[in-house]
Write a protein that holds these residues in place. Structure first.
Motif, PDB file in Angstrom:
ATOM      1  N   UNK A  15      38.309  77.281 -24.576  1.00 53.98           N
ATOM      2  CA  UNK A  15      39.096  78.165 -23.710  1.00 53.98           C
ATOM      3  C   UNK A  15      39.652  79.346 -24.502  1.00 53.98           C
ATOM      4  N   UNK A  16      40.230  79.031 -25.650  1.00 56.17           N
ATOM      5  CA  UNK A  16      40.830  80.075 -26.487  1.00 56.17           C
ATOM      6  C   UNK A  16      39.751  81.018 -27.008  1.00 56.17           C
ATOM      7  N   UNK A  17      38.631  80.457 -27.438  1.00 57.51           N
ATOM      8  CA  UNK A  17      37.555  81.273 -27.978  1.00 57.51           C
ATOM      9  C   UNK A  17      36.967  82.202 -26.914  1.00 57.51           C
ATOM     10  N   UNK A  18      36.828  81.710 -25.690  1.00 59.01           N
ATOM     11  CA  UNK A  18      36.327  82.568 -24.611  1.00 59.01           C
ATOM     12  C   UNK A  18      37.280  83.733 -24.393  1.00 59.01           C
ATOM     13  N   UNK A  19      38.569  83.458 -24.382  1.00 57.22           N
ATOM     14  CA  UNK A  19      39.536  84.553 -24.211  1.00 57.22           C
ATOM     15  C   UNK A  19      39.425  85.561 -25.348  1.00 57.22           C
ATOM     16  N   UNK A  20      39.284  85.076 -26.575  1.00 56.98           N
ATOM     17  CA  UNK A  20      39.152  85.995 -27.708  1.00 56.98           C
ATOM     18  C   UNK A  20      37.920  86.881 -27.553  1.00 56.98           C
ATOM     19  N   UNK A  22      36.392  87.655 -24.630  1.00 55.16           N
ATOM     20  CA  UNK A  22      36.550  88.509 -23.455  1.00 55.16           C
ATOM     21  C   UNK A  22      37.539  89.655 -23.694  1.00 55.16           C
ATOM     22  N   UNK A  23      38.509  89.442 -24.575  1.00 51.61           N
ATOM     23  CA  UNK A  23      39.525  90.467 -24.814  1.00 51.61           C
ATOM     24  C   UNK A  23      39.298  91.229 -26.114  1.00 51.61           C
ATOM     25  N   UNK A  24      38.185  90.950 -26.799  1.00 48.11           N
ATOM     26  CA  UNK A  24      37.869  91.695 -28.007  1.00 48.11           C
ATOM     27  C   UNK A  24      38.804  91.447 -29.167  1.00 48.11           C
ATOM     28  N   UNK A  25      39.293  90.215 -29.287  1.00 48.80           N
ATOM     29  CA  UNK A  25      40.257  89.915 -30.350  1.00 48.80           C
ATOM     30  C   UNK A  25      39.703  88.993 -31.439  1.00 48.80           C
ATOM     31  N   UNK A  26      38.409  88.784 -31.462  1.00 40.08           N
ATOM     32  CA  UNK A  26      37.841  87.851 -32.436  1.00 40.08           C
ATOM     33  C   UNK A  26      38.187  88.214 -33.875  1.00 40.08           C
ATOM     34  N   UNK A  27      38.189  89.502 -34.175  1.00 38.49           N
ATOM     35  CA  UNK A  27      38.423  89.929 -35.553  1.00 38.49           C
ATOM     36  C   UNK A  27      39.878  89.760 -35.980  1.00 38.49           C
ATOM     37  N   UNK A  28      40.738  89.439 -35.033  1.00 41.15           N
ATOM     38  CA  UNK A  28      42.149  89.255 -35.356  1.00 41.15           C
ATOM     39  C   UNK A  28      42.475  87.820 -35.750  1.00 41.15           C
ATOM     40  N   UNK A  29      41.489  86.928 -35.622  1.00 40.69           N
ATOM     41  CA  UNK A  29      41.749  85.503 -35.805  1.00 40.69           C
ATOM     42  C   UNK A  29      40.788  84.900 -36.832  1.00 40.69           C
ATOM     43  N   UNK A  30      41.333  84.175 -37.766  1.00 37.18           N
ATOM     44  CA  UNK A  30      40.544  83.418 -38.745  1.00 37.18           C
ATOM     45  C   UNK A  30      40.464  81.972 -38.280  1.00 37.18           C
ATOM     46  N   UNK A  31      39.255  81.428 -38.228  1.00 37.40           N
ATOM     47  CA  UNK A  31      39.070  80.048 -37.784  1.00 37.40           C
ATOM     48  C   UNK A  31      39.223  79.093 -38.956  1.00 37.40           C
ATOM     49  N   UNK A  74      49.745  83.655 -24.689  1.00 40.85           N
ATOM     50  CA  UNK A  74      50.206  84.506 -25.780  1.00 40.85           C
ATOM     51  C   UNK A  74      49.164  85.565 -26.135  1.00 40.85           C
ATOM     52  N   UNK A  75      47.924  85.123 -26.347  1.00 42.19           N
ATOM     53  CA  UNK A  75      46.878  86.062 -26.737  1.00 42.19           C
ATOM     54  C   UNK A  75      46.607  87.093 -25.649  1.00 42.19           C
ATOM     55  N   UNK A  76      46.767  86.691 -24.417  1.00 45.50           N
ATOM     56  CA  UNK A  76      46.513  87.612 -23.302  1.00 45.50           C
ATOM     57  C   UNK A  76      47.495  88.776 -23.298  1.00 45.50           C
ATOM     58  N   UNK A  77      48.674  88.571 -23.877  1.00 42.39           N
ATOM     59  CA  UNK A  77      49.673  89.649 -23.934  1.00 42.39           C
ATOM     60  C   UNK A  77      49.395  90.635 -25.063  1.00 42.39           C
ATOM     61  N   UNK A  78      48.470  90.307 -25.961  1.00 44.75           N
ATOM     62  CA  UNK A  78      48.268  91.126 -27.157  1.00 44.75           C
ATOM     63  C   UNK A  78      47.231  92.221 -27.008  1.00 44.75           C
ATOM     64  N   UNK A  79      46.508  92.225 -25.894  1.00 41.40           N
ATOM     65  CA  UNK A  79      45.494  93.270 -25.755  1.00 41.40           C
ATOM     66  C   UNK A  79      45.866  94.206 -24.612  1.00 41.40           C
ATOM     67  N   UNK A  80      45.281  95.388 -24.660  1.00 42.89           N
ATOM     68  CA  UNK A  80      45.657  96.457 -23.737  1.00 42.89           C
ATOM     69  C   UNK A  80      44.832  96.473 -22.454  1.00 42.89           C
ATOM     70  N   UNK A  81      43.724  95.777 -22.429  1.00 48.69           N
ATOM     71  CA  UNK A  81      42.841  95.830 -21.271  1.00 48.69           C
ATOM     72  C   UNK A  81      43.304  94.950 -20.127  1.00 48.69           C
ATOM     73  N   UNK A  82      42.368  94.672 -19.221  1.00 46.29           N
ATOM     74  CA  UNK A  82      42.662  93.840 -18.066  1.00 46.29           C
ATOM     75  C   UNK A  82      43.020  92.432 -18.520  1.00 46.29           C
ATOM     76  N   UNK A  83      44.105  91.918 -17.987  1.00 43.72           N
ATOM     77  CA  UNK A  83      44.590  90.609 -18.395  1.00 43.72           C
ATOM     78  C   UNK A  83      43.821  89.493 -17.686  1.00 43.72           C
ATOM     79  N   UNK A  84      43.661  88.379 -18.369  1.00 36.97           N
ATOM     80  CA  UNK A  84      43.034  87.214 -17.763  1.00 36.97           C
ATOM     81  C   UNK A  84      44.044  86.359 -16.999  1.00 36.97           C
ATOM     82  N   UNK A  85      45.314  86.664 -17.164  1.00 35.86           N
ATOM     83  CA  UNK A  85      46.342  86.092 -16.304  1.00 35.86           C
ATOM     84  C   UNK A  85      46.806  87.214 -15.384  1.00 35.86           C
ATOM     85  N   UNK A  86      46.413  87.169 -14.112  1.00 34.18           N
ATOM     86  CA  UNK A  86      46.760  88.268 -13.204  1.00 34.18           C
ATOM     87  C   UNK A  86      48.257  88.334 -12.949  1.00 34.18           C
TER      88      UNK A  86
END
Length: 200
Positions: A15-20, A22-31, A74-86
Motif C-alpha cells: 500500500x505504501x509503495x503504491x502511494x510512493x 503514484x505520488x512520485x516520492x520514491x526517491x525520498x525514501x530509503x528501503x 502522512x505521505x499523502x500530505x507531502x506532495x503537491x499533486x492530486x491527493x489519494x485521500x480526497x
C-alpha cells in the motif's frame, strides 16, 4: 531521507509503495529490510516500532510513523499533486473502502500465520474458514461497488488485498461469480505502480 521498514511480500507495505509510486516520492525514501515474524521480531523493526510490525516509516527528523493507514495519510500530505485521500464528503467512502481492504489483508495474513506458525495438531480449520468467510463477504459487497474514476487509497487498499490473495492463495478462485470486481482488479494491476510493487 526518510526510511521505510520494508518487506516485498507484505500487502500493507505494498500500500505504501503504491502511494510512493503514484505520488512520485520514491526517491525520498530509503528501503530497509523489515522482514519479520510474530514469533521472531526483527530487531530493526523493534528499534523504531515497539510492536515490531511493518511498515514503519522514519521521517527525516527521525520520528517513527507506523500503521499503513497512518503512513499513507502522512505521505499523502507531502506532495503537491492530486491527493489519494480526497477532501470533503468523498473522504469517508474512501476511508471505509480502505478499512475494508485492510481488514481483508489482516484476515489473509492471519490465515498464513495460522498455517505457518501454529503446530499442525493445534491449527484451527474453523478459525481459518471464518477468516476466509470475512474476505469472501467483503468481496461480495465490493462486487456491486461503484469505484470512483479518480484513484484513491480505498481502491489501493482493496487492490493490494486482492493481489495478496493471488500471491498467497493461488488455489482460491475468488473471481468466480465476481466478474465486475475481477475486471476492476485487472485494470488496477495494469497500473505501473502495481506492476512495480508485485509481492515476491
Amino acid at each position: 531521507m526518510m526510511k521505510l521498514r520494508h518487506a516485498a511480500a507484505s500487502p500493507f507495505v505494498r500500500k505504501v509503495m503504491v502511494l510512493l509510486h503514484e505520488t512520485g516520492q520514491l526517491e525520498k525514501v530509503e528501503l530497509e529490510n523489515g522482514s519479520t515474524s510474530p514469533l521472531d521480531p526483527n530487531p530493526g523493526n523493534l528499534a523504531v516500532n515497539p510492536l515490531g510490525k511493518i511498515p514503519c516509516l522514519v521521517t527525516e527528523a527521525g520520528a517513527p510513523i507506523y500503521d499503513s493507514r497512518v503512513i499513507t495519510r502522512y505521505l499523502d500530505t507531502l506532495h503537491e499533486g492530486t491527493r489519494l485521500y480526497p477532501e470533503g464528503e468523498a473522504l469517508w467512502p474512501a476511508l471505509v473502502m480502505e478499512a475494508t481492504g485492510d481488514a481483508m489483508m489482516e484476515a489473509g495474513v492471519g490465515i498464513i500465520y495460522e498455517r505457518r506458525l501454529r503446530e499442525e495438531a493445534k491449527r484451527s480449520e474453523a478459525w481459518m474458514a471464518a477468516q476466509r468467510g470475512k474476505i469472501a463477504q467483503a468481496m461480495d459487497k465490493l462486487e456491486s461497488a461503484r469505484f470512483p474514476e479518480a484513484l484513491d487509497m480505498g481502491q489501493v487498499s482493496v487492490a493490494c488485498a486482492l493481489g495478496y490473495l493471488d500471491f498467497r492463495f493461488p488455489e482460491w478462485d475468488w473471481r468466480s461469480g465476481r466478474g465486475s470486481l475481477a475486471a476492476w482488479a485487472k485494470r488496477m494491476e495494469r497500473r505501473a505502480s502495481f506492476q512495480s510493487t508485485a509481492p515476491a
